[in-house]
Design an enzyme around this catalytic site. Structure first.
Site, PDB file in Angstrom:
ATOM      1  N   GLY A  19       0.952  -1.071   0.170  1.00  0.00           N
ATOM      2  CA  GLY A  19       0.004   0.164  -0.007  1.00  0.00           C
ATOM      3  C   GLY A  19       0.630   1.309  -0.357  1.00  0.00           C
ATOM      4  O   GLY A  19       1.806   1.079   0.502  1.00  0.00           O
ATOM      5  N   MET A  23       2.025   9.169   4.200  1.00  0.00           N
ATOM      6  CA  MET A  23       3.555   9.810   5.218  1.00  0.00           C
ATOM      7  C   MET A  23       4.362   8.602   4.450  1.00  0.00           C
ATOM      8  O   MET A  23       5.479   8.726   4.614  1.00  0.00           O
ATOM      9  CB  MET A  23       2.901   9.585   6.362  1.00  0.00           C
ATOM     10  CG  MET A  23       4.312   9.543   7.338  1.00  0.00           C
ATOM     11  SD  MET A  23       4.155   9.354   9.279  1.00  0.00           S
ATOM     12  CE  MET A  23       3.576   7.662   9.184  1.00  0.00           C
ATOM     13  N   ALA A  24       3.981   7.255   4.250  1.00  0.00           N
ATOM     14  CA  ALA A  24       4.818   6.179   4.042  1.00  0.00           C
ATOM     15  C   ALA A  24       4.062   5.205   3.202  1.00  0.00           C
ATOM     16  O   ALA A  24       3.102   5.085   2.980  1.00  0.00           O
ATOM     17  CB  ALA A  24       4.997   5.735   5.530  1.00  0.00           C
ATOM     18  N   ASN A  25       5.183   4.402   2.498  1.00  0.00           N
ATOM     19  CA  ASN A  25       4.847   3.184   1.856  1.00  0.00           C
ATOM     20  C   ASN A  25       5.028   2.008   2.303  1.00  0.00           C
ATOM     21  O   ASN A  25       5.913   1.935   3.446  1.00  0.00           O
ATOM     22  CB  ASN A  25       5.553   3.018   0.416  1.00  0.00           C
ATOM     23  CG  ASN A  25       5.148   4.324  -0.341  1.00  0.00           C
ATOM     24  OD1 ASN A  25       4.073   4.915  -0.316  1.00  0.00           O
ATOM     25  ND2 ASN A  25       6.131   4.721  -1.201  1.00  0.00           N
ATOM     26  N   LYS A  41       7.303  -0.663   6.694  1.00  0.00           N
ATOM     27  CA  LYS A  41       6.735   0.709   6.363  1.00  0.00           C
ATOM     28  C   LYS A  41       7.856   1.758   6.219  1.00  0.00           C
ATOM     29  O   LYS A  41       8.581   1.758   7.127  1.00  0.00           O
ATOM     30  CB  LYS A  41       5.730   1.121   7.736  1.00  0.00           C
ATOM     31  CG  LYS A  41       5.192   2.525   7.359  1.00  0.00           C
ATOM     32  CD  LYS A  41       4.234   2.893   8.446  1.00  0.00           C
ATOM     33  CE  LYS A  41       2.935   2.464   8.215  1.00  0.00           C
ATOM     34  NZ  LYS A  41       1.920   3.035   8.962  1.00  0.00           N
ATOM     35  N   ASP A 135      -7.321   7.842  15.215  1.00  0.00           N
ATOM     36  CA  ASP A 135      -7.715   7.459  13.938  1.00  0.00           C
ATOM     37  C   ASP A 135      -8.319   5.996  13.773  1.00  0.00           C
ATOM     38  O   ASP A 135      -7.905   5.425  12.818  1.00  0.00           O
ATOM     39  CB  ASP A 135      -6.561   7.908  12.775  1.00  0.00           C
ATOM     40  CG  ASP A 135      -7.090   7.802  11.614  1.00  0.00           C
ATOM     41  OD1 ASP A 135      -8.188   7.994  11.084  1.00  0.00           O
ATOM     42  OD2 ASP A 135      -6.005   7.487  10.373  1.00  0.00           O
TER      43      ASP A 135
END
Length: 675
Positions: A19, A23-25, A41, A135
């Site tokens: 994904g 902010m990050a992959n 991540k 979240d």
């Protein structure tokens, strides 16, 4: 983007992309040392120079690494690769909860409670460590193939005692699940997470979120101003007690919500109990404005009347109808008028007595007082003072509530019940190690009740069996006699579905699966209705991933549904390879380092750089030497703000290894590692 095949940190080989985020992959990778799949991540390349993003990435790593729970994705490693921060987490092979709801809605009510219990258990632990997720949404909740829940993405989580909780960052999160106080930019508390949990429960029950809109602002306004739509109007099969859990969790005023995730879990677990079938609709007690003008249906403002001349009271007195006067005059003139009067008076008295007696038979309603987290005896006194009787006292393990204090009541606090009714108490027996009982052969309901009363989370897995009767336990995921902490443990019970319905041709002559690939063997088993049990072992002769042998052997006739055990090659075992794990702790020196360095360097211009470095924490660099690593390359490069323990694996076939640890530019550990 990181290329497939890249060896991150000299240990994690990138396999695929899972994904991409703001902010990050996230990548699927293989840990070449422990030979397992992991999720990695990695901070996006274009954001690695943004301090705010780096701080958020580090906050997620720190927040998640402190939370050890079976329903929270575990952080296995944190490091940097060519100055690029990364975080290694356990890989959950399964859909997120959003996708699961979309494919399986409507869900069985007990399945909804099973899923929510796992989520609430994980959030309770996070809140115990004063970590607010902020979240919570189905997209951040993963589900493995066995139905176990894993909460992920603590990227905007904040500790309660951090000074960084401001109105600016408190509104971060997903608007469909955001609490009213978050939409207003107010202070975020544990009750903000509980609101999000209530919205998730609503979606599990209905398949949709309660509020939608064209813009995020319109959705946020609905959360702040509109009542949650009724679930029971959509689905009458949902009991009022279960809808009340949603209503209380999503109350507009945080004071009306559950005081803790544990309290919400206790209320949810009893929501299907028959004694709660007549429970009234939950009504919040705070946030009601009694001064508001209420416009009733059909009301019209009165028009201003034209002035009229004054009329005397005599003139305004309505004239009694002429027929009425004649009737009463005839009654009074009749010689039996007094008999009519006596009968009328008797009827009035009879009606009054009947009404009063009926009112007296109806018991008075009282609200169950909140006795959570107080001593058992005090709780009993408080309930009896409210006119209620004490029912069962159920002992249950708890990491959140001290021994001897009340975890929850049945019915739950705030519910309105008849005076004189009994209230059960769930009392903490403390948090301690408990030996898992042998549940094999027991009825599922009986086993579940015993395990849940001890504080375990129970997951059901159904399986056909020719030997075990329907609804009895075939096996359990944790062996009997093993000591564990119940509140941190999930036990999966494999339950018999009875004998499978077999077609007329229900026997299979087994093919020789030797030298089949694992996938080929799995496809064969699926095609012929067989259950495949897979064992792996090293082999010098059979290629990795290929079948070495099978049991029963080729040519054997077996029933469909039978289990076939195969051995799959792990490839040749490295000769004379020894893996040694070295464990050590690096102490955090913090401000003292900054002061010492500043004193020693008064004549230089390095004080400002020391302060910048110290604001991130202590700079720790780890170097190792073994068969796969060289001391000339950094093995781990990170900043710490607390004492941190490390476990470093060394691969040594011959000779010895070496470990060197540098903190803030000074070597604090340098030693040889031998077999």
């Amino acid at each position: 983007m990181i290329d497939k095949g890249y060896l991150l940190g000299e240990r994690y080989r990138i396999i695929d992309t899972l994904g991409e985020g703001g902010m990050a992959n996230v990548y699927l990778a293989e840990d070449i040392i422990l030979q397992r799949k992991v999720a990695v991540k990695i901070l996006r390349l274009d954001l690695q120079n943004e301090p705010q993003t780096q701080a958020r990435f580090q906050r997620e790593a720190l927040a998640t690494s402190e939370l050890s729970h079976p329903n929270i994705v575990s952080v296995l490693d944190v490091g940097t690769d060519h100055s690029l921060p990364y975080m290694v987490m356990e890989y959950v092979d399964g859909p997120d909860l959003k996708e699961y709801i979309r494919k399986n809605s409507p869900l069985d009510l007990r399945e909804v409670i099973r899923i929510m219990d796992q989520i609430l258990s994980a959030v309770a632990l996070a809140h115990k460590h004063n970590v607010i997720h902020r979240d919570l949404k189905p997209q951040n909740i993963l589900m493995d193939k066995r139905g176990n829940i894993k909460i992920a993405d603590f990227g905007i989580a904040v500790a309660l005692n951090q000074s960084s909780i401001t109105q600016t960052n408190s509104v971060m999160g997903s608007v469909h699940y955001m609490s009213p106080e978050q939409t207003r930019g107010g202070m975020v508390t544990k009750q903000s997470d509980i609101y999000s949990l209530g919205i998730i429960l609503y979606e599990l029950l209905t398949g949709t979120v309660p509020f939608n809109g064209d813009t995020p602002v319109s959705i946020a306004l609905k959360h702040a101003q509109e009542l949650i739509p009724s679930i029971r109007k959509k689905d009458k099969s949902v009991p009022q007690a279960l809808e009340n859990v949603v209503l209380r969790a999503t109350a507009k005023d945080p004071r009306d919500r559950y005081p803790s995730a544990q309290a919400m879990k206790a209320d949810l677990d009893s929501s299907l109990d028959p004694e709660r079938s007549d429970e009234p609709v939950f009504v919040p007690t705070h946030g009601l404005n009694n001064d508001k003008t209420i416009v009733l249906p059909g009301f019209r403002p009165q028009e201003k009347q034209q002035e009229k001349p004054e009329v005397s009271k005599e003139d305004t007195q309505p004239e009694e109808p002429k027929s009425k006067k004649i009737f009463w005059q005839n009654v009074k003139d009749h010689k039996w008028w007094w008999i009519f009067s006596v009968i009328t008076a008797g009827l009035i008295i009879f009606i009054m007595i009947f009404a009063l007696s009926g009112r007296g038979d109806k018991p008075e309603q009282v609200n169950v007082p909140d006795v959570t987290n107080i001593a058992e005896n005090r709780a009993k006194d408080k309930l009896e003072a409210a006119g209620l009787q004490i029912g069962q006292v159920i002992k249950r393990q708890s990491d959140d509530v001290k021994k001897g204090r009340v975890i929850a009541t049945k019915p739950n606090a705030g519910n309105s019940i008849d005076q004189g009714k009994t209230v059960d108490l769930i009392v903490s027996s403390g948090s301690s190690m408990v030996k898992v009982a042998d549940m094999v052969g027991k009825e599922y309901d009986e086993a579940t009740k015993k395990l849940e009363n001890l504080g375990f989370d129970v997951v059901r897995e159904d399986q056909y069996s020719d030997k075990v009767p329907t609804n009895e336990i075939i096996s359990q995921s944790i062996a009997a006699g093993v000591e564990v902490k119940p509140t941190q443990t999930t036990i999966t019970l494999v339950v018999s579905k009875g004998k499978p319905v077999r077609p007329h041709n229900h026997t299979v002559t087994l093919r020789d699966l030797k030298n089949y690939s694992l996938k080929g063997a799995q496809d064969y088993a699926k095609e012929h209705g067989l259950t495949l049990q897979i064992n792996q072992e090293y082999s010098d002769n059979v290629e990795k991933g290929m079948v070495i042998s099978m049991e029963p052997g080729p040519g054997t006739k077996v029933d469909r549904g039978s289990t076939v055990t195969i051995k799959v090659s792990r490839g040749p075992k490295a000769k004379k390879e020894t893996t040694i794990t070295k464990t050590f702790t690096v102490n955090y020196v913090g401000d003292s380092f900054g002061k010492d360095e500043k004193t020693n360097n008064d004549k230089t211009d390095n004080s400002s750089s020391n302060e910048d470095s110290n604001s991130k924490g202590d700079h720790v660099q780890i170097y190792i030497k073994d068969d796969d690593h060289s001391l000339s390359n950094i093995y781990r490069d990170l900043y710490i703000k607390r004492d941190m323990s490390f476990s470093i694996p060394f691969s040594i076939r011959s000779g010895h290894g070496e470990l060197r640890v540098v903190r803030n530019g000074q070597t604090i550990l340098n030693e040889k590692v031998t077999k």
